[in-house]
Design a protein around this motif. Structure first.
Motif, PDB file in Angstrom:
ATOM      1  N   GLU A  45       0.846  -1.199   0.000  1.00 31.49           N
ATOM      2  CA  GLU A  45       0.000   0.000   0.000  1.00 31.49           C
ATOM      3  C   GLU A  45       0.881   1.249   0.000  1.00 31.49           C
ATOM      4  OE1 GLU A  45      -2.828  -0.153   3.237  1.00 31.49           O
ATOM      5  OE2 GLU A  45      -3.239   1.994   2.981  1.00 31.49           O
ATOM      6  N   ARG A  46       1.942   1.218   0.852  1.00 35.18           N
ATOM      7  CA  ARG A  46       2.865   2.362   0.909  1.00 35.18           C
ATOM      8  C   ARG A  46       3.530   2.593  -0.438  1.00 35.18           C
ATOM      9  NH1 ARG A  46       4.312   1.100   6.128  1.00 35.18           N
ATOM     10  NH2 ARG A  46       5.909  -0.313   5.441  1.00 35.18           N
ATOM     11  N   ALA A  47       3.785   1.517  -1.174  1.00 33.92           N
ATOM     12  CA  ALA A  47       4.411   1.647  -2.492  1.00 33.92           C
ATOM     13  C   ALA A  47       3.406   2.088  -3.549  1.00 33.92           C
ATOM     14  CB  ALA A  47       5.042   0.308  -2.888  1.00 33.92           C
ATOM     15  N   GLY A  48       2.142   2.281  -3.140  1.00 35.78           N
ATOM     16  CA  GLY A  48       1.135   2.765  -4.082  1.00 35.78           C
ATOM     17  C   GLY A  48       0.641   1.696  -5.041  1.00 35.78           C
ATOM     18  N   LEU A  49       0.905   0.422  -4.747  1.00 37.29           N
ATOM     19  CA  LEU A  49       0.517  -0.645  -5.674  1.00 37.29           C
ATOM     20  C   LEU A  49      -0.896  -1.152  -5.417  1.00 37.29           C
ATOM     21  CD1 LEU A  49       3.874  -2.641  -5.683  1.00 37.29           C
ATOM     22  CD2 LEU A  49       2.998  -1.109  -7.448  1.00 37.29           C
ATOM     23  N   VAL A  50      -1.309  -1.132  -4.156  1.00 35.79           N
ATOM     24  CA  VAL A  50      -2.642  -1.635  -3.808  1.00 35.79           C
ATOM     25  C   VAL A  50      -3.296  -0.650  -2.853  1.00 35.79           C
ATOM     26  CG1 VAL A  50      -1.851  -4.027  -4.000  1.00 35.79           C
ATOM     27  CG2 VAL A  50      -1.934  -2.934  -1.747  1.00 35.79           C
ATOM     28  N   ALA A  51      -4.609  -0.772  -2.681  1.00 35.28           N
ATOM     29  CA  ALA A  51      -5.320   0.055  -1.708  1.00 35.28           C
ATOM     30  C   ALA A  51      -6.458  -0.748  -1.110  1.00 35.28           C
ATOM     31  CB  ALA A  51      -5.864   1.316  -2.376  1.00 35.28           C
ATOM     32  N   PRO A  52      -6.630  -0.632   0.217  1.00 33.93           N
ATOM     33  CA  PRO A  52      -7.758  -1.332   0.837  1.00 33.93           C
ATOM     34  C   PRO A  52      -9.053  -0.560   0.597  1.00 33.93           C
ATOM     35  CG  PRO A  52      -6.502  -0.134   2.498  1.00 33.93           C
ATOM     36  CD  PRO A  52      -5.843   0.142   1.180  1.00 33.93           C
ATOM     37  N   ARG A  53     -10.150  -1.279   0.316  1.00 30.81           N
ATOM     38  CA  ARG A  53     -11.475  -0.653   0.311  1.00 30.81           C
ATOM     39  C   ARG A  53     -12.233  -1.270   1.470  1.00 30.81           C
ATOM     40  NH1 ARG A  53     -13.151  -1.738  -5.781  1.00 30.81           N
ATOM     41  NH2 ARG A  53     -11.250  -1.005  -6.777  1.00 30.81           N
ATOM     42  N   PRO A  54     -12.564  -0.435   2.470  1.00 25.44           N
ATOM     43  CA  PRO A  54     -13.154  -0.964   3.705  1.00 25.44           C
ATOM     44  C   PRO A  54     -14.339  -1.887   3.421  1.00 25.44           C
ATOM     45  CG  PRO A  54     -12.677   1.362   3.948  1.00 25.44           C
ATOM     46  CD  PRO A  54     -12.405   1.021   2.508  1.00 25.44           C
ATOM     47  N   GLY A  55     -14.307  -3.058   4.029  1.00 24.68           N
ATOM     48  CA  GLY A  55     -15.405  -4.007   3.895  1.00 24.68           C
ATOM     49  C   GLY A  55     -15.359  -4.827   2.613  1.00 24.68           C
ATOM     50  N   LEU A  56     -14.490  -4.465   1.687  1.00 25.23           N
ATOM     51  CA  LEU A  56     -14.466  -5.181   0.410  1.00 25.23           C
ATOM     52  C   LEU A  56     -13.188  -5.984   0.219  1.00 25.23           C
ATOM     53  CD1 LEU A  56     -15.948  -2.442  -1.947  1.00 25.23           C
ATOM     54  CD2 LEU A  56     -17.066  -4.510  -1.113  1.00 25.23           C
ATOM     55  N   GLY A  57     -12.059  -5.437   0.678  1.00 28.90           N
ATOM     56  CA  GLY A  57     -10.797  -6.140   0.494  1.00 28.90           C
ATOM     57  C   GLY A  57      -9.720  -5.188   0.007  1.00 28.90           C
ATOM     58  N   THR A  58      -8.612  -5.776  -0.449  1.00 28.09           N
ATOM     59  CA  THR A  58      -7.481  -4.988  -0.934  1.00 28.09           C
ATOM     60  C   THR A  58      -7.380  -5.166  -2.442  1.00 28.09           C
ATOM     61  OG1 THR A  58      -6.364  -5.365   1.162  1.00 28.09           O
ATOM     62  CG2 THR A  58      -4.996  -4.621  -0.661  1.00 28.09           C
ATOM     63  N   PHE A  59      -7.273  -4.039  -3.161  1.00 29.79           N
ATOM     64  CA  PHE A  59      -7.346  -4.087  -4.622  1.00 29.79           C
ATOM     65  C   PHE A  59      -6.090  -3.498  -5.256  1.00 29.79           C
ATOM     66  CE2 PHE A  59     -11.617  -4.490  -3.186  1.00 29.79           C
ATOM     67  CZ  PHE A  59     -12.222  -5.328  -4.100  1.00 29.79           C
ATOM     68  N   VAL A  60      -5.741  -4.041  -6.418  1.00 32.68           N
ATOM     69  CA  VAL A  60      -4.571  -3.578  -7.159  1.00 32.68           C
ATOM     70  C   VAL A  60      -4.869  -2.213  -7.777  1.00 32.68           C
ATOM     71  CG1 VAL A  60      -3.065  -4.028  -9.127  1.00 32.68           C
ATOM     72  CG2 VAL A  60      -3.803  -5.912  -7.650  1.00 32.68           C
ATOM     73  N   LEU A  61      -3.957  -1.241  -7.551  1.00 38.46           N
ATOM     74  CA  LEU A  61      -4.126   0.097  -8.113  1.00 38.46           C
ATOM     75  C   LEU A  61      -3.425   0.231  -9.462  1.00 38.46           C
ATOM     76  CD1 LEU A  61      -3.672   2.649  -5.201  1.00 38.46           C
ATOM     77  CD2 LEU A  61      -5.761   1.915  -6.328  1.00 38.46           C
ATOM     78  N   ARG A  62      -2.179  -0.260  -9.516  1.00 35.12           N
ATOM     79  CA  ARG A  62      -1.476  -0.118 -10.791  1.00 35.12           C
ATOM     80  C   ARG A  62      -0.598  -1.331 -11.062  1.00 35.12           C
ATOM     81  NH1 ARG A  62       3.834   1.710 -10.248  1.00 35.12           N
ATOM     82  NH2 ARG A  62       4.399   2.433  -8.163  1.00 35.12           N
ATOM     83  N   SER A  63      -0.290  -1.502 -12.290  1.00 34.80           N
ATOM     84  CA  SER A  63       0.476  -2.648 -12.741  1.00 34.80           C
ATOM     85  C   SER A  63       1.965  -2.303 -12.745  1.00 34.80           C
ATOM     86  CB  SER A  63       0.017  -3.018 -14.143  1.00 34.80           C
ATOM     87  OG  SER A  63       0.939  -3.928 -14.697  1.00 34.80           O
ATOM     88  N   LEU A  64       2.802  -3.319 -12.668  1.00 36.67           N
ATOM     89  CA  LEU A  64       4.240  -3.092 -12.830  1.00 36.67           C
ATOM     90  C   LEU A  64       4.704  -3.579 -14.197  1.00 36.67           C
ATOM     91  CD1 LEU A  64       5.610  -4.061  -9.312  1.00 36.67           C
ATOM     92  CD2 LEU A  64       5.572  -1.790 -10.331  1.00 36.67           C
ATOM     93  N   ALA A  65       3.735  -4.089 -14.974  1.00 37.21           N
ATOM     94  CA  ALA A  65       4.105  -4.592 -16.304  1.00 37.21           C
ATOM     95  C   ALA A  65       4.521  -3.416 -17.177  1.00 37.21           C
ATOM     96  CB  ALA A  65       2.924  -5.335 -16.920  1.00 37.21           C
ATOM     97  N   ARG A  66       5.631  -3.563 -17.917  1.00 38.18           N
ATOM     98  CA  ARG A  66       6.108  -2.494 -18.806  1.00 38.18           C
ATOM     99  C   ARG A  66       5.794  -2.903 -20.235  1.00 38.18           C
ATOM    100  NH1 ARG A  66      10.632   0.831 -17.109  1.00 38.18           N
ATOM    101  NH2 ARG A  66      11.091   0.377 -14.927  1.00 38.18           N
ATOM    102  N   PRO A  67       5.191  -2.004 -20.987  1.00 41.02           N
ATOM    103  CA  PRO A  67       4.884  -2.363 -22.375  1.00 41.02           C
ATOM    104  C   PRO A  67       6.146  -2.767 -23.131  1.00 41.02           C
ATOM    105  CG  PRO A  67       4.436  -0.005 -21.921  1.00 41.02           C
ATOM    106  CD  PRO A  67       4.756  -0.656 -20.632  1.00 41.02           C
ATOM    107  N   GLU A  68       7.297  -2.164 -22.742  1.00 38.68           N
ATOM    108  CA  GLU A  68       8.546  -2.480 -23.447  1.00 38.68           C
ATOM    109  C   GLU A  68       8.926  -3.955 -23.274  1.00 38.68           C
ATOM    110  OE1 GLU A  68       8.072  -0.135 -21.281  1.00 38.68           O
ATOM    111  OE2 GLU A  68       8.730   1.808 -22.040  1.00 38.68           O
ATOM    112  N   ALA A  69       8.459  -4.566 -22.148  1.00 33.26           N
ATOM    113  CA  ALA A  69       8.857  -5.947 -21.875  1.00 33.26           C
ATOM    114  C   ALA A  69       7.788  -6.935 -22.323  1.00 33.26           C
ATOM    115  CB  ALA A  69       9.128  -6.122 -20.377  1.00 33.26           C
ATOM    116  N   ALA A  70       6.797  -6.457 -23.047  1.00 32.64           N
ATOM    117  CA  ALA A  70       5.668  -7.318 -23.414  1.00 32.64           C
ATOM    118  C   ALA A  70       6.106  -8.442 -24.345  1.00 32.64           C
ATOM    119  CB  ALA A  70       4.574  -6.477 -24.077  1.00 32.64           C
ATOM    120  N   GLU A  71       5.240  -9.427 -24.412  1.00 30.81           N
ATOM    121  CA  GLU A  71       5.480 -10.646 -25.198  1.00 30.81           C
ATOM    122  C   GLU A  71       5.906 -10.331 -26.636  1.00 30.81           C
ATOM    123  OE1 GLU A  71       5.495 -14.815 -25.047  1.00 30.81           O
ATOM    124  OE2 GLU A  71       4.673 -13.578 -23.448  1.00 30.81           O
ATOM    125  N   ASP A  72       5.262  -9.312 -27.265  1.00 28.99           N
ATOM    126  CA  ASP A  72       5.529  -9.024 -28.681  1.00 28.99           C
ATOM    127  C   ASP A  72       6.407  -7.782 -28.861  1.00 28.99           C
ATOM    128  OD1 ASP A  72       3.734  -7.280 -27.680  1.00 28.99           O
ATOM    129  OD2 ASP A  72       2.219  -7.502 -29.268  1.00 28.99           O
TER     130      ASP A  72
END
Lengths: 139, 322
Positions: free
Chosen positions: A62-89
């Motif tokens: 959460e501190r790294a800004g990657l996920v955020a808790p939503r009270p009563g619902l759970g913890t959700f991913v905010l942003r991806s670390l996938a880089r388009p430059e490293a994509a399969e194609d």
């Protein structure tokens, strides 16, 4: 949903293993923005580690800004670390694949290639080193 | 001492002692001071004969302290055994080391007993603990194996949904798969309801990932008590040449092997010692082992354990600031 595999013998603290495996899943696109992380309770039931260990890992993500808790619902991913430059194609992957093929053709086996790559990575990513200007920057 | 009566502690001991066999009997526990905050999973560790089971018997109100005081949720259990006994018993679940059960009952009878005697009974949870052992409901308790009896006793204690769960060597006769599943059920339920758990083991590594608080006993004394992270942060494993002066800090254990010296320092300097010294944060089992070896060494030098204060080892405690 990500399932954590914790290795008690690795010497890496358990909460860091959870952080690293989550980051890895974000890099590979296994987890994407909007995805839900398992609840601490679900992780605890599967892995039999202390609940605070899981919460500590989630706080760090959460501190790294990657996920955020939503009270009563759970913890959700905010942003991806996938880089388009490293994509399969992507072109970087194509160049690397071609290079690995050349290395194999020159008689290197898997361990030789891994050692060579690790050595160059250490050299190029050493602290203070910055990539030089691209040779064709002016052209 | 007054501020220790706070209700945020599930279990507190103040100068707690217990002797068996009358006024001349040996002390099983003595001079014990510690406090376990509510909601913690506290490992009660120590070698055989350290006093773990005596502590569980006291906390479960099966016997009364000989001196000092034990408080549960802020209520003292006094030497006359009175205290607020009835009110507290409903809030405590206990699985004793020898797993006492009625041999002529069936598994179903035993669960019904749990249901009828405990208003807070959770049948689904108890059955989840049992199903992991695949017990037949009509099997007589007397015909069960040791491991199966353990499961049934744990199902009774956990199904009660107590606020304080006392588990004395619950894993000793369970196979590794069942251990893992049982700990999973136990920890997830504790996480849901904020249960405080005291769980003992003489196998130090077994509870390493499970506990967030430890109470290390040796020869009836508290050797180490506190939150796991705080205790690990306050210690460093140090190694270097034997002919150099030892880095600052209180040596829990210090050994010289050939030209190398290694040891565990308590409250070392915040800055790492200069090269060639190396240091690292200990693992929990390394921390506990060093303290046990340190206690055993002090104990051997001072064999007269009956003396009340002169041989009292200095315990290391770190109360979590909560």
């Amino acid at each position: 949903m990500i399932e954590y595999r914790l290795d008690r013998r690795s010497g890496v603290p358990t909460y860091q293993q959870i952080v690293q495996q989550t980051e890895q899943a974000l890099r590979l696109g296994v987890l994407r923005p909007g995805d839900k992380l398992p609840t601490a309770r679900e992780v605890v039931e599967l892995t039999a580690v202390n609940p605070n260990t899981v919460l500590k890992a989630y706080r760090e993500l959460e501190r790294a800004g990657l996920v955020a808790p939503r009270p009563g619902l759970g913890t959700f991913v905010l942003r991806s670390l996938a880089r388009p430059e490293a994509a399969e194609d992507g072109p970087l992957r194509a160049e690397l694949t071609a290079w690995v093929d050349r290395a194999r053709g020159a008689g290197l086996d898997r361990e030789d290639v891994a050692a060579l790559v690790a050595s160059v990575l250490d050299q190029r990513f050493a602290t203070g080193l910055r990539p030089g200007p691209a040779p064709d920057a002016t052209g | 001492m007054e501020k220790l009566t706070d209700d945020q502690f599930a279990v507190q001991a103040v100068g707690l002692g217990k002797r068996f066999g009358g006024a001349t009997g040996p002390w099983a526990l003595r001079h014990c001071d510690f406090a376990v905050p509510t909601g913690r999973i506290c490992g009660v560790m120590g070698p055989n004969g350290a006093g773990k089971s005596t502590l569980f018997a006291l906390a479960a109100m099966l016997c009364a302290p000989s001196e000092g005081e034990l408080r549960l949720f802020g209520s003292p259990l006094t030497p006359d055994g009175r205290g607020d006994g009835d009110g507290l018993r409903a809030r405590i679940g206990f699985a004793a080391q020898d797993k006492p059960l009625y041999r002529s009952f069936t598994v179903a009878d035993t669960l019904r007993m749990g249901r009828e005697l405990n208003p807070s009974w959770n049948q689904a949870l108890a059955e989840r603990v049992l199903r992991l052992a695949e017990l037949k409901q009509d099997a007589k308790v007397g015909s069960l194996s040791g491991g199966q009896r353990s499961r049934l006793a744990l199902a009774l204690a956990i199904g009660k949904q107590p606020e304080l769960l006392l588990l004395d060597e619950p894993l000793a006769d369970l196979d590794p798969l069942v251990r893992h599943d049982l700990l999973g059920v136990l920890l997830s339920d504790a996480a849901d309801r904020g249960t405080t758990v005291l769980i003992s083991s003489h196998t130090l590594t077994e509870l390493e990932e499970v506990v967030d608080h430890v109470l290390l006993l040796h020869s009836g004394r508290v050797r180490l008590a506190g939150g796991v992270d705080e205790l690990l942060d306050a210690h460093r494993l140090v190694s270097g040449p034997a002919d150099l002066e030892r880095p600052p800090g209180e040596a829990v254990e210090w050994r010289v092997t050939g030209r190398r010296a290694t040891g565990l320092l308590h409250h070392p300097d915040p800055a790492p010692p200069p090269a060639p010294w190396t240091q690292e944060r200990p693992r929990l089992d390394e921390l506990l082992l060093a303290h046990l070896r340190g206690a055993a060494a002090g104990h051997a030098q001072n064999a007269d354990t009956g003396a009340p204060t002169t041989d009292r080892p200095s315990p290391v405690t770190s109360e979590a600031a909560s």
